[in-house]
Design a protein around this motif. Structure first.
Motif, PDB file in Angstrom:
ATOM      1  N   GLU A  66      67.115  35.406  29.214  1.00  0.00           N
ATOM      2  CA  GLU A  66      67.179  34.346  28.210  1.00  0.00           C
ATOM      3  C   GLU A  66      67.099  34.926  26.802  1.00  0.00           C
ATOM      4  OE1 GLU A  66      63.966  31.843  29.398  1.00  0.00           O
ATOM      5  OE2 GLU A  66      65.181  30.720  30.856  1.00  0.00           O
ATOM      6  N   GLN A  67      66.281  35.947  26.616  1.00  0.00           N
ATOM      7  CA  GLN A  67      66.197  36.602  25.319  1.00  0.00           C
ATOM      8  C   GLN A  67      67.547  37.235  24.953  1.00  0.00           C
ATOM      9  OE1 GLN A  67      64.155  40.453  25.003  1.00  0.00           O
ATOM     10  NE2 GLN A  67      62.886  39.555  23.388  1.00  0.00           N
ATOM     11  N   SER A  68      68.191  37.850  25.922  1.00  0.00           N
ATOM     12  CA  SER A  68      69.473  38.499  25.676  1.00  0.00           C
ATOM     13  C   SER A  68      70.534  37.510  25.217  1.00  0.00           C
ATOM     14  CB  SER A  68      69.954  39.217  26.941  1.00  0.00           C
ATOM     15  OG  SER A  68      69.060  40.221  27.343  1.00  0.00           O
ATOM     16  N   MET A  69      70.508  36.307  25.792  1.00  0.00           N
ATOM     17  CA  MET A  69      71.526  35.321  25.477  1.00  0.00           C
ATOM     18  C   MET A  69      71.383  34.742  24.077  1.00  0.00           C
ATOM     19  SD  MET A  69      73.258  35.704  28.087  1.00  0.00           S
ATOM     20  CE  MET A  69      74.542  34.492  27.740  1.00  0.00           C
ATOM     21  N   LEU A  70      70.279  35.047  23.403  1.00  0.00           N
ATOM     22  CA  LEU A  70      70.115  34.609  22.014  1.00  0.00           C
ATOM     23  C   LEU A  70      71.008  35.412  21.071  1.00  0.00           C
ATOM     24  CD1 LEU A  70      66.226  34.227  21.857  1.00  0.00           C
ATOM     25  CD2 LEU A  70      67.927  32.419  22.180  1.00  0.00           C
ATOM     26  N   GLY A  71      71.453  36.591  21.522  1.00  0.00           N
ATOM     27  CA  GLY A  71      72.276  37.433  20.674  1.00  0.00           C
ATOM     28  C   GLY A  71      71.444  38.305  19.758  1.00  0.00           C
ATOM     29  N   ALA A  72      72.102  38.925  18.798  1.00  0.00           N
ATOM     30  CA  ALA A  72      71.432  39.886  17.926  1.00  0.00           C
ATOM     31  C   ALA A  72      71.078  39.316  16.564  1.00  0.00           C
ATOM     32  CB  ALA A  72      72.328  41.123  17.746  1.00  0.00           C
ATOM     33  N   ALA A  87      72.624  32.680  19.243  1.00  0.00           N
ATOM     34  CA  ALA A  87      74.083  32.736  19.308  1.00  0.00           C
ATOM     35  C   ALA A  87      74.685  31.376  19.648  1.00  0.00           C
ATOM     36  CB  ALA A  87      74.524  33.790  20.323  1.00  0.00           C
ATOM     37  N   GLN A  88      74.050  30.620  20.533  1.00  0.00           N
ATOM     38  CA  GLN A  88      74.595  29.315  20.898  1.00  0.00           C
ATOM     39  C   GLN A  88      74.613  28.364  19.704  1.00  0.00           C
ATOM     40  OE1 GLN A  88      72.692  27.625  24.321  1.00  0.00           O
ATOM     41  NE2 GLN A  88      73.593  29.095  25.739  1.00  0.00           N
ATOM     42  N   ASP A  89      73.582  28.417  18.866  1.00  0.00           N
ATOM     43  CA  ASP A  89      73.554  27.558  17.681  1.00  0.00           C
ATOM     44  C   ASP A  89      74.664  27.948  16.717  1.00  0.00           C
ATOM     45  OD1 ASP A  89      71.358  26.370  18.810  1.00  0.00           O
ATOM     46  OD2 ASP A  89      69.897  27.313  17.473  1.00  0.00           O
ATOM     47  N   ARG A  90      74.863  29.247  16.550  1.00  0.00           N
ATOM     48  CA  ARG A  90      75.935  29.695  15.661  1.00  0.00           C
ATOM     49  C   ARG A  90      77.301  29.326  16.222  1.00  0.00           C
ATOM     50  NH1 ARG A  90      75.480  35.437  15.633  1.00  0.00           N
ATOM     51  NH2 ARG A  90      73.657  35.408  17.006  1.00  0.00           N
ATOM     52  N   GLU A 146      89.023  33.854  17.850  1.00  0.00           N
ATOM     53  CA  GLU A 146      88.501  35.141  17.392  1.00  0.00           C
ATOM     54  C   GLU A 146      86.984  35.102  17.252  1.00  0.00           C
ATOM     55  OE1 GLU A 146      90.519  36.356  13.862  1.00  0.00           O
ATOM     56  OE2 GLU A 146      92.514  36.273  14.788  1.00  0.00           O
ATOM     57  N   GLN A 147      86.476  33.975  16.784  1.00  0.00           N
ATOM     58  CA  GLN A 147      85.021  33.834  16.682  1.00  0.00           C
ATOM     59  C   GLN A 147      84.372  33.861  18.060  1.00  0.00           C
ATOM     60  OE1 GLN A 147      83.034  33.824  14.161  1.00  0.00           O
ATOM     61  NE2 GLN A 147      84.116  33.150  12.337  1.00  0.00           N
ATOM     62  N   PHE A 148      84.996  33.193  19.038  1.00  0.00           N
ATOM     63  CA  PHE A 148      84.484  33.256  20.402  1.00  0.00           C
ATOM     64  C   PHE A 148      84.417  34.711  20.870  1.00  0.00           C
ATOM     65  CE2 PHE A 148      85.852  28.686  21.462  1.00  0.00           C
ATOM     66  CZ  PHE A 148      84.543  28.231  21.459  1.00  0.00           C
ATOM     67  N   GLY A 149      85.486  35.466  20.590  1.00  0.00           N
ATOM     68  CA  GLY A 149      85.505  36.869  20.986  1.00  0.00           C
ATOM     69  C   GLY A 149      84.387  37.669  20.344  1.00  0.00           C
ATOM     70  N   ARG A 150      84.087  37.368  19.087  1.00  0.00           N
ATOM     71  CA  ARG A 150      83.004  38.075  18.405  1.00  0.00           C
ATOM     72  C   ARG A 150      81.655  37.742  19.015  1.00  0.00           C
ATOM     73  NH1 ARG A 150      85.722  36.043  13.512  1.00  0.00           N
ATOM     74  NH2 ARG A 150      87.290  37.590  12.900  1.00  0.00           N
ATOM     75  N   PHE A 151      81.455  36.477  19.368  1.00  0.00           N
ATOM     76  CA  PHE A 151      80.187  36.101  20.000  1.00  0.00           C
ATOM     77  C   PHE A 151      80.026  36.812  21.342  1.00  0.00           C
ATOM     78  CE2 PHE A 151      80.323  32.081  17.366  1.00  0.00           C
ATOM     79  CZ  PHE A 151      79.197  32.397  16.615  1.00  0.00           C
ATOM     80  N   VAL A 152      81.109  36.879  22.109  1.00  0.00           N
ATOM     81  CA  VAL A 152      81.052  37.568  23.406  1.00  0.00           C
ATOM     82  C   VAL A 152      80.750  39.050  23.208  1.00  0.00           C
ATOM     83  CG1 VAL A 152      82.383  38.229  25.437  1.00  0.00           C
ATOM     84  CG2 VAL A 152      82.555  35.902  24.550  1.00  0.00           C
ATOM     85  N   ALA A 153      81.368  39.658  22.194  1.00  0.00           N
ATOM     86  CA  ALA A 153      81.119  41.074  21.913  1.00  0.00           C
ATOM     87  C   ALA A 153      79.684  41.321  21.487  1.00  0.00           C
ATOM     88  CB  ALA A 153      82.076  41.560  20.818  1.00  0.00           C
ATOM     89  N   GLU A 154      79.057  40.325  20.884  1.00  0.00           N
ATOM     90  CA  GLU A 154      77.656  40.454  20.462  1.00  0.00           C
ATOM     91  C   GLU A 154      76.692  40.264  21.622  1.00  0.00           C
ATOM     92  OE1 GLU A 154      74.410  37.737  18.070  1.00  0.00           O
ATOM     93  OE2 GLU A 154      76.500  37.649  17.400  1.00  0.00           O
ATOM     94  N   VAL A 155      76.940  39.248  22.442  1.00  0.00           N
ATOM     95  CA  VAL A 155      75.977  38.874  23.473  1.00  0.00           C
ATOM     96  C   VAL A 155      76.125  39.713  24.741  1.00  0.00           C
ATOM     97  CG1 VAL A 155      75.240  36.992  24.986  1.00  0.00           C
ATOM     98  CG2 VAL A 155      75.731  36.529  22.583  1.00  0.00           C
ATOM     99  N   SER A 156      77.346  40.070  25.103  1.00  0.00           N
ATOM    100  CA  SER A 156      77.578  40.739  26.390  1.00  0.00           C
ATOM    101  C   SER A 156      76.823  42.058  26.554  1.00  0.00           C
ATOM    102  CB  SER A 156      79.078  40.966  26.601  1.00  0.00           C
ATOM    103  OG  SER A 156      79.735  39.738  26.819  1.00  0.00           O
ATOM    104  N   PRO A 157      76.764  42.936  25.533  1.00  0.00           N
ATOM    105  CA  PRO A 157      75.997  44.167  25.735  1.00  0.00           C
ATOM    106  C   PRO A 157      74.519  43.921  25.998  1.00  0.00           C
ATOM    107  CG  PRO A 157      77.475  44.379  23.856  1.00  0.00           C
ATOM    108  CD  PRO A 157      77.489  42.933  24.242  1.00  0.00           C
TER     109      PRO A 157
END
Length: 220
Positions: free
Chosen positions: A79-85, A90-93, A109-120
């Motif tokens: 759950e902490q990871s899914m908040l993003g960096a 991240a979900q709120d953004r 493109e924004q969706f792609g950026r969120f995925v690139a942030e959260v996935s790692p």
């Protein structure tokens, strides 16, 4: 002890309470950080609560009290990871972007950026859960079902929001849009391209943006 003034608690008591809250939060952060490091390095089965507690500098009993054991720890770090960096979850953004961006291609493109942030952050923990479930752990099997369901519900939420704005192909149902998003954000795809093939997270995110645009947006 100083008496209360006008019914208010002494400032020292309020200060002490704040210090205890801050110390508890710092302890929680250490436990989660050490849990993540040890689980991902050793795997679920070989990692013990005692080892996590020792690494975090807390008692084993306090870990059980706060998280309920290993399943609770894994759920918490996921759950902490899914908040993003970022400082904002991240979900709120993502919700804000979905309601404010006016160009459909920019939204993809924004969706792609969120995925690139959260996935790692989230994908390695998801893969930990998946592998432990595959090895027969019933708690991790239940958690795997829960996180899959939560992720699908999130994709369904995204689908409804974006469809309501008229950005997507008119022949698509919200379930079809959610399925495309669910597939595109899977930890297995991250595992294949980033962990196995060595892609950067940014390259992975750009592919996701193109994949979503190709499958969801009307032909220009």
């Amino acid at each position: 002890m100083r008496p209360a003034v006008n019914g208010a608690l002494p400032r020292s008591r309020s200060y002490d309470a704040r210090r205890r809250q801050e110390a508890a939060e710092e302890s929680r952060k250490r436990v989660l950080a050490q849990s993540r490091e040890l689980f991902l390095a050793k795997g679920y089965g070989r990692t013990t609560v005692a080892a996590i507690a020792h690494a975090a500098g807390v008692s084993k009993e306090s870990v059980y009290k706060a998280f309920g054991g290993k399943p609770g720890l894994v759920k918490a770090i996921y759950e902490q990871s899914m908040l993003g960096a970022g400082s904002t979850p991240a979900q709120d953004r993502s919700d804000r972007v979905q309601t404010t961006v006016t160009d459909p291609s920019e939204l993809m493109e924004q969706f792609g950026r969120f995925v690139a942030e959260v996935s790692p952050l989230g994908s390695p923990v998801y893969l930990l859960i998946r592998d432990a479930a595959a090895n027969g752990d019933p708690d991790m099997a239940a958690l795997l079902r829960d996180v899959d369901d939560e992720r699908y519900q999130r994709m369904l939420h995204n689908a409804r929001q974006v469809l309501a704005r008229g950005f997507l192909r008119p022949d698509l149902t919200e379930e079809e849009v959610a399925d495309v998003m669910f597939m595109s954000t899977s930890a297995e795809l991250y595992e294949t391209l980033v962990l196995k093939r060595g892609w950067s997270a940014e390259r992975y995110g750009r592919l996701l943006a193109r994949t979503l645009a190709a499958n969801l947006l009307p032909d220009s």
